[in-house]
Design a protein around this motif. Structure first.
Motif, PDB file in Angstrom:
ATOM      1  N   MET A 102       0.849  -1.184   0.000  1.00 28.35           N
ATOM      2  CA  MET A 102       0.000   0.000   0.000  1.00 28.35           C
ATOM      3  C   MET A 102       0.888   1.239   0.000  1.00 28.35           C
ATOM      4  O   MET A 102       2.112   1.146   0.060  1.00 28.35           O
ATOM      5  N   PHE A 124       6.031   3.010  -2.761  1.00 31.65           N
ATOM      6  CA  PHE A 124       4.985   2.344  -1.988  1.00 31.65           C
ATOM      7  C   PHE A 124       5.621   1.636  -0.801  1.00 31.65           C
ATOM      8  O   PHE A 124       6.857   1.535  -0.701  1.00 31.65           O
ATOM      9  N   ASP A 160      -4.594   5.718  -0.908  1.00 36.81           N
ATOM     10  CA  ASP A 160      -3.700   4.642  -1.332  1.00 36.81           C
ATOM     11  C   ASP A 160      -3.632   4.594  -2.853  1.00 36.81           C
ATOM     12  O   ASP A 160      -4.588   4.930  -3.552  1.00 36.81           O
ATOM     13  N   HIS A 161      -2.466   4.159  -3.364  1.00 36.71           N
ATOM     14  CA  HIS A 161      -2.288   4.036  -4.817  1.00 36.71           C
ATOM     15  C   HIS A 161      -1.583   2.728  -5.174  1.00 36.71           C
ATOM     16  O   HIS A 161      -0.988   2.617  -6.250  1.00 36.71           O
ATOM     17  N   GLY A 168      -4.210   1.273  -6.934  1.00 38.83           N
ATOM     18  CA  GLY A 168      -4.736   1.335  -5.581  1.00 38.83           C
ATOM     19  C   GLY A 168      -6.234   1.219  -5.478  1.00 38.83           C
ATOM     20  O   GLY A 168      -6.824   1.635  -4.482  1.00 38.83           O
ATOM     21  N   GLY A 171      -7.406  -0.500  -2.278  1.00 37.82           N
ATOM     22  CA  GLY A 171      -7.204   0.297  -1.077  1.00 37.82           C
ATOM     23  C   GLY A 171      -8.238   1.389  -0.917  1.00 37.82           C
ATOM     24  O   GLY A 171      -8.756   1.631   0.185  1.00 37.82           O
TER      25      GLY A 171
END
Length: 350
Positions: A102, A124, A160-161, A168, A171
């Motif tokens: 995440m 990340f 999140d990506h 993401g 996420g």
């Protein structure tokens, strides 16, 4: 009973929290708790170029959800409101206490590829990993050709990506998002803050009647931060209150051309904010906020903004309204029937 097992626990803390993190010298900078931290007309002031530091913990939550928090065991949906002034730098130490990859990715501020929060740039956190992300802000400045480059002030957000896919998507769907506010010096600070995220067909990953019930006392200055995520297109509507459709929600003078609205598009990836005086012109009561796409509102995208009396009392009829809301059966919206002769939709009289 575990506090986090109660309906509505997801936003019971974060909707009343803002963060002005730790200063560069290691001294504690002000932490703005949104329960009456600022006088209604206090102006934002800060030294230019301050480096503020905050540690955020990403954690798994009940219901296969995830959240960001300021301490272990305090993750919420949405995550904490991160707040800085134009010219400040925010250093975020992100601790990934989940078993999934995440990250944290911002809107509206400056950052290097290392702080992008995107797998595209190998930015990340792997499971169990700690990583620092640096976000910078700036004031507007004069550019060539008698033009001005915009500063960073505004109501932004982070998310999140990296969980599930390089974008993401998992996420965001599971609750890894929050508000980011960049103040301009001289901005009026609120008494309270409210973060509302329209995520697919939910509000803060909840569906009515379990959506957050937000509260303020009559006359308090309340700052709303509205964020859109997912794949659905929405409109945000707040009953009995209105705001100017500009950066702050307030008019700068009698000739300010900003349109005054009480309903605004809130689509995936967008965000806006505004301030209102609770109950101004209408008084205390239980006022709805909701998506004005009708089948979204019908199926659970609505909540209550409770404006108490000035001394914090429950206004007449408000508890009954809340009880009716909690007992309301949200279901599938019914489309108007078409007239077989004309093909036009018929609308029942109200």
């Amino acid at each position: 009973m575990d506090e986090r097992a109660r309906p509505g626990w997801l936003t019971s803390l974060v909707s009343r929290r803002a963060v002005l993190a730790t200063g560069a010298a290691g001294l504690a900078a002000p932490v703005a708790m949104t329960l009456g931290v600022a006088a209604p007309y206090e102006s934002a002031t800060a030294q230019s170029g301050t480096v503020r530091k905050v540690t955020i913990y990403a954690e798994a939550l009940p219901g296969n959800l995830y959240g960001y928090g300021l301490a272990p065991g305090q993750a919420t949906i949405p995550g904490p409101v991160l707040e800085i002034y134009e010219g400040d730098t925010l250093e975020i130490t992100l601790v990934n206490n989940t078993d999934r990859r995440m990250s944290i990715h911002p809107h509206g501020v400056d950052y290097s590829t290392e702080s992008d929060g995107s797998p595209l740039n190998a930015s990340f956190n792997n499971p169990g990993e700690t990583r620092t992300y640096t976000w910078r802000s700036r004031e507007m400045f004069a550019a060539a050709g008698r033009r001005w480059m915009p500063g960073s002030a505004g109501y932004w957000h982070y998310h999140d990506h990296a969980m599930g896919t390089d974008h993401g998507t998992l996420g965001i769907a599971r609750g890894l998002y929050g508000a980011l506010v960049v103040r301009r010096r001289g901005d009026i600070l609120p008494d309270k803050q409210i973060t509302v995220v329209f995520n697919e067909m939910s509000i803060n990953n909840q569906i009515a009647p379990n959506t957050p019930l937000f509260e303020a006392n009559l006359g308090q200055r309340v700052e709303w931060i509205a964020i859109g995520h997912g794949n659905q297109f929405h409109t945000f509507h707040l009953h009995a209150h209105r705001w100017a459709d500009n950066r702050t929600g307030m008019l700068e003078g009698p000739t300010d051309p900003s349109q005054v609205v009480d309903n605004k598009d809130l689509n995936p990836g967008s965000s806006f904010g505004f301030q209102v005086l609770a109950g101004e012109g209408v008084g205390p009561g239980a006022w709805m906020y909701h998506c004005h796409v009708q089948n979204h509102s019908e199926t659970g995208m609505s909540g209550i903004f409770l404006v108490r009396t000035a001394d914090g009392g429950m206004p007449p009829g408000a508890q009954e309204a809340i009880d009716r809301f909690r007992g309301h059966a949200h279901g599938t919206a019914v489309a108007p029937a078409a007239d077989p002769a004309t093909g036009q939709h018929q609308h029942s009289p109200s």
